[in-house]
Design an enzyme around this catalytic site. Structure first.
Site, PDB file in Angstrom:
ATOM      1  N   LEU A 213      -2.399 -12.143  -3.593  1.00 52.47           N
ATOM      2  CA  LEU A 213      -2.386 -10.806  -4.193  1.00 52.47           C
ATOM      3  C   LEU A 213      -1.053 -10.169  -3.872  1.00 52.47           C
ATOM      4  O   LEU A 213      -0.715 -10.001  -2.706  1.00 52.47           O
ATOM      5  CB  LEU A 213      -3.509 -10.007  -3.512  1.00 52.47           C
ATOM      6  CG  LEU A 213      -4.254  -8.930  -4.273  1.00 52.47           C
ATOM      7  CD1 LEU A 213      -4.870  -9.457  -5.551  1.00 52.47           C
ATOM      8  CD2 LEU A 213      -5.342  -8.359  -3.369  1.00 52.47           C
ATOM      9  N   HIS A 214      -0.283  -9.831  -4.907  1.00 49.99           N
ATOM     10  CA  HIS A 214       0.970  -9.143  -4.604  1.00 49.99           C
ATOM     11  C   HIS A 214       1.449  -8.268  -5.750  1.00 49.99           C
ATOM     12  O   HIS A 214       2.450  -7.592  -5.646  1.00 49.99           O
ATOM     13  CB  HIS A 214       2.066 -10.145  -4.253  1.00 49.99           C
ATOM     14  CG  HIS A 214       2.583 -10.889  -5.456  1.00 49.99           C
ATOM     15  ND1 HIS A 214       1.882 -11.890  -6.055  1.00 49.99           N
ATOM     16  CD2 HIS A 214       3.711 -10.738  -6.181  1.00 49.99           C
ATOM     17  CE1 HIS A 214       2.561 -12.339  -7.092  1.00 49.99           C
ATOM     18  NE2 HIS A 214       3.678 -11.663  -7.202  1.00 49.99           N
TER      19      HIS A 214
END
Ligand code: UD1
Length: 375
Positions: A213-214
């Site tokens: 997740l970024h």
């Protein structure tokens, strides 16, 4: 050819951020087979600079050390893009390449394309033509600017060719070669299989989920990020989740006071956080995962080839082929939808995918052969 020798190309290969490294590695290997036709230098803009975000990949992928490191680092989009342009311009003036090769869709990709073109240097884009149609994504802006300027557009799938044609790109500039990221995956799969990373973390093959997740639209808003983690915590009641955390996400979770989610419980359930991993360790974890939850672009493609169900926490994808042919579902970041998609996997309702055409490990060879014959 500007380099003086007939049929000789001096090429600057550009990388900047983590997803660039695995795309460039096979291209460099393929170029090494043409010492009489190609001279190439590797330029690292330094967009990613942490050991775990950068050097670990060079080691794992057997990439040469960059010949030139621009050392740009982090900053706002304008700062980062501007810094890359100023420094790369100097490199182009000194090295006088015939061709610059850029990969992917990060800020460095666009910055080096603009710089080279303004100096009259030809540019090739590898992974051209992908479109999310979402102009709130910085990557979409990078893709559009890059593709409109480039001389040679190497594509991963026929849908990308169509996107380019619809934007008025001439047919002869578009070359469908397949997916260089998959070249790297296929070259390293056997090596990754032998690792014990999962076991060392106490994870059983097929008995955990992988998470990355970024994306700014997921991690830069507290409410959205919290909602995602409420869903993840609920999934992690049944299936532990391993989460190599991106520095941007770690920073935002600390700022928003959400780090309490990042805990593995004594019964083995919950979320196991690790630092960003190297290429091989990460591949090992993904290939053995029951499912992957992600907002990454590349992972949608890698899971498609590995046959691992992929739940993409975004509202759109620039890689629709992974949904049409692969294992990917694109579901946004709503808690109920995340839970429903994970349940589909857990209850066996997800069928395996199909590997897209030319995702066969030979894409970099096709690119370099084409350049040697045509550029
Ligand atoms: C960039 C790319 C994105 C790609 C992602 C993969 C752009 C616009 N975005 O996003 O497309 O999917 O890389 O990781 O080019 N940071 C560190 N150490 C590093 C690098 C970054 O701590 O080595 C932190 C910094 O706080 C930095 C933040 O992460 O400000 C964001 O880094 P940046 O390169 O701007 O974008 P990414 O989110 O990594």
């Amino acid at each position: 050819m500007e380099s003086g020798k007939e049929n000789y190309l001096k090429i600057l290969n550009v990388v900047g951020a983590r997803p660039n490294f695995m795309k460039m590695a096979p291209i460099i290997k393929a170029m090494n087979r043409y010492p009489d036709e190609i001279e190439h230098l590797l330029v690292h803009t330094g967009q990613h600079y942490d050991e775990q975000m950068s050097r670990a990949f060079f080691d794992d992928l057997g990439m040469p050390k960059p010949d030139i490191d621009l050392g740009v680092g982090s900053g706002s989009h304008a700062e980062q893009t501007g810094q890359v342009m100023v420094k790369f311009e100097q490199v182009c003036l000194e090295e006088k390449p015939d061709l610059v090769i850029v990969v992917g869709d990060v800020n460095s990709t666009m910055a080096c394309t603009i710089t080279a073109k303004k100096l009259g240097i030809r540019v090739a884009h590898v992974e051209a033509g992908l479109r999310s149609r979402d102009m709130t994504m910085p990557e979409e802006i990078n893709r559009l600017c890059t593709d409109v300027l480039c001389d040679y557009l190497f594509t991963t799938d026929p849908g990308a060719d169509e996107n380019l044609r619809a934007e008025g790109v001439a047919d002869e500039k578009i070359i469908f070669v397949g997916n260089v990221m998959i070249d790297t995956l296929l070259q390293h799969k056997a090596m990754a299989e032998k690792l014990t990373t999962g076991r060392d973390m106490g994870l059983e093959a097929g008995e955990y989920a992988g998470l990355t997740l970024h994306w700014p639209s997921n991690v830069d808003d507290r409410e959205i990020l919290n909602g995602i983690f409420e869903a993840l915590i609920s999934i992690a009641e049944q299936l532990p989740i391993v989460f190599p955390i991106h520095p941007r996400t770690r920073k935002m979770m600390e700022v928003f006071g959400l780090t309490h989610y990042l805990k593995l419980r004594e019964d083995g359930m919950g979320i196991l956080v690790t630092e960003p991993l190297g290429y091989l360790e990460f591949l090992h974890l993904i290939m053995n995962a029951r499912m992957v939850l992600t907002d990454s672009g590349g992972l949608q493609e890698e899971t498609t080839v590995l046959g691992v169900p992929c739940i993409t926490l975004r509202h759109n994808t620039e890689r629709p082929i992974t949904v049409e042919q692969g294992t990917n579902v694109v579901i946004g970041n709503d808690k109920q939808r995340i839970l429903a998609a994970a349940n589909d996997v857990l209850e066996g309702r997800v069928v395996g995918g199909h590997v897209p055409e030319k995702w066969d490990g030979k894409s970099a060879e096709r690119i370099v052969e084409w350049l040697v014959g045509n550029a």
